[in-house]
Design a protein around this motif. Structure first.
Motif, PDB file in Angstrom:
ATOM      1  N   MET A 215       4.542  14.623  -7.782  1.00  0.00           N
ATOM      2  CA  MET A 215       3.944  13.907  -8.909  1.00  0.00           C
ATOM      3  C   MET A 215       4.815  14.094 -10.152  1.00  0.00           C
ATOM      4  O   MET A 215       5.136  15.233 -10.517  1.00  0.00           O
ATOM      5  N   PRO A 216       5.230  13.016 -10.791  1.00  0.00           N
ATOM      6  CA  PRO A 216       6.032  13.161 -12.017  1.00  0.00           C
ATOM      7  C   PRO A 216       5.179  13.788 -13.124  1.00  0.00           C
ATOM      8  O   PRO A 216       3.953  13.688 -13.116  1.00  0.00           O
TER       9      PRO A 216
ATOM     10  N   ILE B 281      -4.634   5.897  -4.509  1.00  0.00           N
ATOM     11  CA  ILE B 281      -4.124   6.576  -5.692  1.00  0.00           C
ATOM     12  C   ILE B 281      -4.218   8.086  -5.500  1.00  0.00           C
ATOM     13  O   ILE B 281      -5.307   8.640  -5.406  1.00  0.00           O
ATOM     14  N   SER B 282      -3.064   8.741  -5.432  1.00  0.00           N
ATOM     15  CA  SER B 282      -3.050  10.192  -5.272  1.00  0.00           C
ATOM     16  C   SER B 282      -3.195  10.903  -6.608  1.00  0.00           C
ATOM     17  O   SER B 282      -3.652  12.043  -6.670  1.00  0.00           O
ATOM     18  N   GLY B 283      -2.780  10.258  -7.672  1.00  0.00           N
ATOM     19  CA  GLY B 283      -2.870  10.842  -9.007  1.00  0.00           C
ATOM     20  C   GLY B 283      -2.445   9.823 -10.039  1.00  0.00           C
ATOM     21  O   GLY B 283      -1.950   8.739  -9.702  1.00  0.00           O
ATOM     22  N   ILE B 284      -2.626  10.172 -11.289  1.00  0.00           N
ATOM     23  CA  ILE B 284      -2.321   9.255 -12.384  1.00  0.00           C
ATOM     24  C   ILE B 284      -1.529  10.000 -13.448  1.00  0.00           C
ATOM     25  O   ILE B 284      -1.834  11.148 -13.786  1.00  0.00           O
TER      26      ILE B 284
ATOM     27  N   SER C 281       4.867   5.698  -8.201  1.00  0.00           N
ATOM     28  CA  SER C 281       5.877   6.731  -8.401  1.00  0.00           C
ATOM     29  C   SER C 281       6.783   6.917  -7.183  1.00  0.00           C
ATOM     30  O   SER C 281       7.913   7.389  -7.322  1.00  0.00           O
ATOM     31  N   LEU C 282       6.322   6.563  -6.009  1.00  0.00           N
ATOM     32  CA  LEU C 282       7.108   6.757  -4.790  1.00  0.00           C
ATOM     33  C   LEU C 282       8.081   5.614  -4.533  1.00  0.00           C
ATOM     34  O   LEU C 282       9.255   5.836  -4.244  1.00  0.00           O
ATOM     35  N   THR C 283       7.582   4.384  -4.611  1.00  0.00           N
ATOM     36  CA  THR C 283       8.419   3.221  -4.308  1.00  0.00           C
ATOM     37  C   THR C 283       9.140   2.686  -5.537  1.00  0.00           C
ATOM     38  O   THR C 283      10.113   1.955  -5.405  1.00  0.00           O
ATOM     39  N   GLY C 284       8.638   3.006  -6.717  1.00  0.00           N
ATOM     40  CA  GLY C 284       9.211   2.450  -7.931  1.00  0.00           C
ATOM     41  C   GLY C 284       8.806   1.011  -8.179  1.00  0.00           C
ATOM     42  O   GLY C 284       9.330   0.359  -9.089  1.00  0.00           O
ATOM     43  N   LYS C 285       7.867   0.494  -7.378  1.00  0.00           N
ATOM     44  CA  LYS C 285       7.436  -0.896  -7.507  1.00  0.00           C
ATOM     45  C   LYS C 285       6.312  -1.035  -8.534  1.00  0.00           C
ATOM     46  O   LYS C 285       5.485  -0.142  -8.709  1.00  0.00           O
TER      47      LYS C 285
ATOM     48  N   PRO D 228       0.833  -1.212   0.000  1.00  0.00           N
ATOM     49  CA  PRO D 228       0.000   0.000   0.000  1.00  0.00           C
ATOM     50  C   PRO D 228       0.862   1.254   0.000  1.00  0.00           C
ATOM     51  O   PRO D 228       1.854   1.346   0.721  1.00  0.00           O
ATOM     52  N   SER D 229       0.506   2.196  -0.826  1.00  0.00           N
ATOM     53  CA  SER D 229       1.233   3.439  -0.933  1.00  0.00           C
ATOM     54  C   SER D 229       0.258   4.553  -1.286  1.00  0.00           C
ATOM     55  O   SER D 229      -0.913   4.303  -1.531  1.00  0.00           O
ATOM     56  N   ARG D 230       0.754   5.765  -1.312  1.00  0.00           N
ATOM     57  CA  ARG D 230      -0.095   6.902  -1.652  1.00  0.00           C
ATOM     58  C   ARG D 230       0.528   7.712  -2.774  1.00  0.00           C
ATOM     59  O   ARG D 230       0.303   8.903  -2.896  1.00  0.00           O
ATOM     60  N   GLY D 231       1.330   7.064  -3.583  1.00  0.00           N
ATOM     61  CA  GLY D 231       1.984   7.757  -4.679  1.00  0.00           C
ATOM     62  C   GLY D 231       1.101   7.865  -5.900  1.00  0.00           C
ATOM     63  O   GLY D 231      -0.003   7.316  -5.965  1.00  0.00           O
TER      64      GLY D 231
END
Length: 269
Positions: free
Chosen positions: A230-231, A110-113, A77-81, A53-56
């Motif tokens: 966010m990238p 999901i914070s963004g796409i 985007s945060l963990t690269g997983k 679980p992440s919030r990236g």
């Protein structure tokens, strides 16, 4: 070391990540090549989702590995997983929706796409901040205008587009609006077909570049407006696809099923 003591998952790691061929693995473990192949075939594994679980932001795209199949991948985007993958015949919004529903059910927020301009995606994810991949955007406009546009109108639009990374949102919008005002009549010019008597727009590719810029404009600066990192491109996911394709080249001759199994292990690693 006997074949019965081989760890199939370790074989896959060496096969996929260390680029060792079946022949090399057979020599390393003192077994036959058929034994190595048999152990590799047992590695199935459910690599559908990394349960992290992440919030990236979620990077999403599809890469093709044949004329009739590819893989849709979601990357954090945060963990690269890699969060999710699905084999597809062609790219469809429904497959992206299935993947995002799946990872949210697993606890991923999901914070963004970050996406390219695939039709239907922006509308489908209207409840999330969606960033248009700037690399894809520039590539789309380049296909219409080329690197060296012949028309002055095309040259001016291309300068604004290729320099988007140096401009603020207001600067880019102002530049684009000035361009539209200047070339509005030119964009409406029509040419009559003598044979049919019908007319069509004279500058079709220029119009396509113009309309594409209009359509994507609301999604080009989203990354600046969110309160998290966010990238603004999908380059990190593109890098994953490039590494995967390079690894596959080290094992030419695999069947489609074995290629998928190899990809499962690579994306899970």
């Amino acid at each position: 070391m006997g074949g019965g003591r081989l760890d199939p998952r370790e074989l896959w790691r060496q096969y996929s990540q260390n680029k060792q061929a079946v022949r090399e693995l057979a020599g390393q473990y003192s077994v036959s090549e058929s034994t190595v192949k048999r152990r590799l075939r047992t590695v199935r594994g459910d690599f559908m989702c990394r349960d992290i679980p992440s919030r990236g932001a979620v990077l999403m795209d599809t890469a093709y590995f044949g004329k009739d199949w590819g893989v849709t991948v979601l990357k954090d985007s945060l963990t690269g997983k890699i969060l999710c993958r699905k084999y597809v015949i062609h790219e469809r919004p429904v497959d992206y929706r299935e993947c995002t529903d799946f990872i949210m059910a697993k606890g991923h927020r999901i914070s963004g796409i970050v996406r390219d301009g695939f039709k239907g995606i922006f509308k489908q994810y209207s409840s999330f901040p969606v960033q248009m991949c700037r690399y894809h955007f520039i590539s789309i406009i380049r296909r219409y205008l080329t690197l060296n546009p012949k028309l002055q109108s095309g040259k001016e639009l291309w300068i604004s587009v290729k320099n988007i990374t140096r401009l603020t949102e207001n600067e880019f919008i102002e530049s684009f609006q000035e361009w539209q005002d200047k070339w509005s009549l030119f964009l409406k010019e029509r040419t009559k077909d003598v044979a049919t008597g019908r007319s069509h727009f004279t500058h079709k590719k220029l119009r396509s570049a113009w309309l594409s810029t209009q359509r994507h404009l609301p999604y080009l600066f989203v990354f600046e407006k969110v309160n998290f990192q966010m990238p603004n491109t999908n380059n990190a996911l593109k890098g994953t696809f490039t590494a995967l394709k390079n690894s596959l080249r080290n094992h030419n001759g695999m069947s489609k099923e074995n290629r998928k199994r190899f990809m499962d292990g690579f994306l899970e690693a």
